[in-house]
Design a protein around this motif. Structure first.
Motif, short mmCIF file in Angstrom:
data_model
loop_
_atom_site.label_atom_id
_atom_site.label_comp_id
_atom_site.label_asym_id
_atom_site.label_seq_id
_atom_site.Cartn_x
_atom_site.Cartn_y
_atom_site.Cartn_z
N UNK A 1 9.71 -8.93 13.51
CA UNK A 1 9.29 -9.51 14.36
C UNK A 1 9.92 -9.31 15.67
N UNK A 2 11.23 -9.16 15.58
CA UNK A 2 12.19 -9.03 16.95
C UNK A 2 11.88 -7.60 17.34
N UNK A 3 11.48 -6.43 16.45
CA UNK A 3 11.44 -5.09 17.11
C UNK A 3 10.20 -5.11 18.09
N UNK A 4 10.68 -4.51 19.38
CA UNK A 4 9.49 -4.31 20.20
C UNK A 4 8.44 -3.45 19.91
N UNK A 5 9.05 -2.23 19.61
CA UNK A 5 8.12 -1.10 18.82
C UNK A 5 8.25 -1.09 17.84
N UNK A 6 7.16 -0.81 17.11
CA UNK A 6 6.90 -0.91 15.77
C UNK A 6 5.96 0.15 15.36
N UNK A 7 6.45 1.21 14.78
CA UNK A 7 5.74 2.56 14.35
C UNK A 7 5.48 2.48 12.95
N UNK A 8 4.83 3.45 12.45
CA UNK A 8 4.34 3.35 11.18
C UNK A 8 5.61 3.12 10.05
N UNK B 1 -3.37 -2.44 10.97
CA UNK B 1 -4.60 -1.90 11.35
C UNK B 1 -5.26 -2.21 12.84
N UNK B 2 -4.79 -3.57 12.79
CA UNK B 2 -5.29 -4.27 14.08
C UNK B 2 -4.49 -3.94 15.23
N UNK B 3 -3.19 -3.67 15.16
CA UNK B 3 -2.28 -3.34 16.00
C UNK B 3 -2.50 -1.59 16.48
N UNK B 4 -3.60 -1.03 15.69
CA UNK B 4 -3.71 0.39 16.14
C UNK B 4 -2.75 1.44 15.64
N UNK B 5 -1.89 1.13 14.51
CA UNK B 5 -1.16 1.94 13.93
C UNK B 5 -1.62 2.31 12.71
N UNK B 6 -1.90 3.75 12.58
CA UNK B 6 -2.64 4.16 11.36
C UNK B 6 -1.85 4.27 10.04
N UNK C 1 -0.46 5.31 6.56
CA UNK C 1 -0.08 6.76 5.78
C UNK C 1 -0.04 6.36 4.36
N UNK C 2 0.13 7.63 3.72
CA UNK C 2 0.16 7.60 2.23
C UNK C 2 1.12 6.61 1.67
N UNK C 3 2.23 6.52 2.40
CA UNK C 3 3.29 5.72 1.95
C UNK C 3 2.88 4.05 2.00
N UNK C 4 2.24 3.78 3.10
CA UNK C 4 1.42 2.53 3.37
C UNK C 4 0.37 2.11 2.17
N UNK C 5 -0.35 3.21 1.99
CA UNK C 5 -1.49 2.90 0.89
C UNK C 5 -1.08 2.73 -0.46
N UNK C 6 0.29 3.36 -0.72
CA UNK C 6 0.73 3.19 -2.28
C UNK C 6 1.31 1.88 -2.28
N UNK C 7 1.80 1.19 -1.24
CA UNK C 7 2.21 -0.18 -1.51
C UNK C 7 1.20 -1.08 -1.32
N UNK C 8 0.25 -0.92 -0.66
CA UNK C 8 -0.96 -1.92 -0.68
C UNK C 8 -1.60 -1.73 -1.95
N UNK C 9 -1.78 -0.61 -2.54
CA UNK C 9 -2.51 -0.54 -3.68
C UNK C 9 -1.82 -0.96 -4.83
N UNK C 10 -0.58 -1.07 -4.95
CA UNK C 10 0.29 -1.73 -5.91
C UNK C 10 0.07 -3.22 -5.76
N UNK C 11 -0.23 -3.65 -4.46
CA UNK C 11 -0.26 -5.33 -4.39
C UNK C 11 -1.75 -5.46 -4.91
N UNK C 12 -2.88 -4.78 -4.67
CA UNK C 12 -4.02 -5.02 -5.00
C UNK C 12 -4.07 -4.91 -6.51
N UNK C 13 -3.06 -4.00 -7.40
CA UNK C 13 -3.18 -3.95 -8.65
C UNK C 13 -2.71 -5.20 -8.99
N UNK C 14 -1.75 -5.71 -8.65
CA UNK C 14 -1.07 -6.67 -9.37
C UNK C 14 -2.00 -8.20 -9.33
#
Length: 502
Positions: free
Chosen positions: A170-177, A204-209, A211-224
């Protein structure tokens, strides 16, 4: 260049070593190292640093350390090369030890040093050293950029301190992928699936696309938690972005669909993968085993063993195949597969494989054979293995083996409520009421409480959580009325509750 008779110098070899490291060309790298020694170029800083990096890429940290030790005048780059090499090859204790040695030599760490050390702290769970690094960064007013911020978030995430990780995020001003991925992965790795999915939507709402690393983590959460709708939306996104056939994304999709009950979709993705690694095969074999399709899991194992040139059965493969035998009750087939682990594949069985065998024998009612199996194990049994046998003893009313297992489990896990409850039920099954009450009393004396059962359901793309006995749920009255209606219908169908243990 050599065939033309041109002379190589200290500017030539660093690039050669970097290329050898990237290509894992061990033989050529070793030959070039010999030439460096022969030509007297070893004393050059750049040559030494690139040699350390090359051997680190090879995973030959002994050679890298020998090069480092032979550098007569080390600078910060020398220390960083060696510390980074240790951290990247999983030698975390060595990385931290060398960092301490570097500080004692009077060198001040820079960003590269600290990022490597934070990675080692995360692997070791050393949150104290991680805190020191954060304080050092703040004290030196170093920029909290993507690399430093992500390293801190990763470290805190691996140490289980999600509050500190989120504070940094939260303290980081610029957040990339990279930054978003660090925080999302932290939530996913600590089982906070709701937060993982929520932060993914915020990304996604922040406009950051993603990538494959993101999707793997979120899919793991969906699976659980079985968030199938979210998982399907990620599948669609991956298809649109052309990364569905990324080997890691595809494997995560297989796992998500399988754990959400859509085994056919999982198999379709598996078969459409242009390339499969061990993890891909293991995910599909385990999925088939979990769904009770043992023969298909065994057939896929045979296919992997005979057809695949890119992947070979490993420890995880055999856990999946043995699990298939457990679910189908294939005792003799399970014994055969356990035996060929070492004889045909050169793999030494681990505690997970012994757990499968004990579970297999226990479910078949062969608890004495399962206990003998435990006694022959080269390592100590874990709580999962013993828990499976204790459950079988309860079902079969076998107090002889049950009491032996109880003693081991209560020593191993004195705070696990399940062990006391099952032990109490074993005694109750045999109408040994005093012993049954003693287990419950022992549980209270030790201050052990049972964690309420919990489940999730996805409704209109929202995850709703339910806990056993939860009277504070917003629609608790409606839930109770629905349950009362179900109880009435069950009674009409002839359901009679089991009150033997009451």
């Amino acid at each position: 260049m050599k065939s033309l008779g041109l002379k190589t110098d200290n500017f030539t070899y660093p690039f050669v070593f970097m290329c050898c490291g990237n290509l894992l060309a061990v033989k050529l790298g070793s030959l070039a190292h010999c030439e460096v020694v022969k030509n007297g170029l070893f004393v050059d800083f750049h040559v030494g640093h690139s040699l350390i990096t090359m051997y680190s890429r090879f995973g030959k940290m002994g050679f890298a350390r020998k090069v480092f030790d032979e550098i007569s005048h080390r600078d910060l780059v020398s220390w960083n090369s060696m510390i980074s090499g240790y951290a990247q090859t999983g030698c975390s204790r060595e990385a931290v030890g060398l960092f301490m040695e570097m500080r004692n030599e009077g060198f001040e760490p820079d960003e590269r040093t600290l990022v490597s050390v934070l990675g080692a702290c995360g692997d070791l769970g050393d949150v104290n050293l991680g805190n020191w690094v954060e304080e050092y960064v703040v004290g030196k007013r170093m920029e909290l950029n993507s690399f430093m911020g992500s390293a801190l978030i990763n470290m805190y995430g691996k140490c289980g301190d999600l509050v500190s990780a989120r504070r940094i995020f939260d303290d980081m001003r610029k957040k990339d992928a990279i930054t978003w991925n660090a925080m999302i992965s932290g939530y996913a790795q600590n089982g906070l699936s709701d937060e993982t999915i929520s932060l993914f939507n915020a990304m996604k709402e922040a406009g950051v696309n993603p990538n494959n690393i993101t999707l793997v983590s979120v899919l793991s959460a969906c699976a659980s938690i079985g968030a199938l709708d979210v998982g399907k939306s990620i599948d669609d996104y991956a298809t649109r972005r052309g990364i569905k056939h990324d080997i890691y994304v595809a494997t995560a999709l297989i796992d998500m669909y399988a754990k959400s009950g859509n085994l056919d979709d999982a198999y379709q993705i598996f078969e459409s993968m242009p390339r499969k690694n061990e993890v891909s095969w293991n995910a599909m074999i385990s999925a088939l085993a979990f769904h009770g399709r043992a023969q298909e899991a065994l057939s896929l194992f045979e296919r992997m063993s005979l057809e695949s040139s890119d992947a070979h059965p490993d420890d995880v493969t055999f856990v999946g195949v043995l699990s298939a035998c457990v679910h189908a009750g294939l005792v003799e087939e399970g014994k055969r597969i356990f035996d060929i682990m070492n004889s045909s594949f050169g793999l030494v069985p681990k505690v997970e494989h012994y757990s499968c065998m004990v579970d297999l024998l226990s479910r078949a009612g062969r608890v004495y054979e399962a206990w003998e199996f435990i006694e022959k194990m080269p390592q100590k049994p874990d709580e999962i293995l013993l828990g499976a046998l204790l459950g079988a003893c309860q079902k079969l009313k076998n107090i002889d083996v049950g009491e032996r297992v109880m003693q081991l489990l209560l020593e191993m896990e004195p705070s696990n409520s399940g062990n006391y409850i099952i032990s109490s039920k074993i005694y109750a099954n045999l109408r040994r009421w005093d012993d049954s009450a003693r287990m419950r009393q022992l549980m209270r004396q030790k201050g052990v409480t049972k964690i309420p059962g919990c489940s999730w359901i996805e409704m209109d793309s929202q995850l709703v959580e339910f806990r056993a006995g939860d009277s504070l749920h917003p629609i608790a009255d409606g839930i109770q009325q629905a349950l009362d209606l179900l109880y009435e219908e069950m009674a009409i169908e002839g359901y009679v509750p089991n009150v033997n243990l009451v």
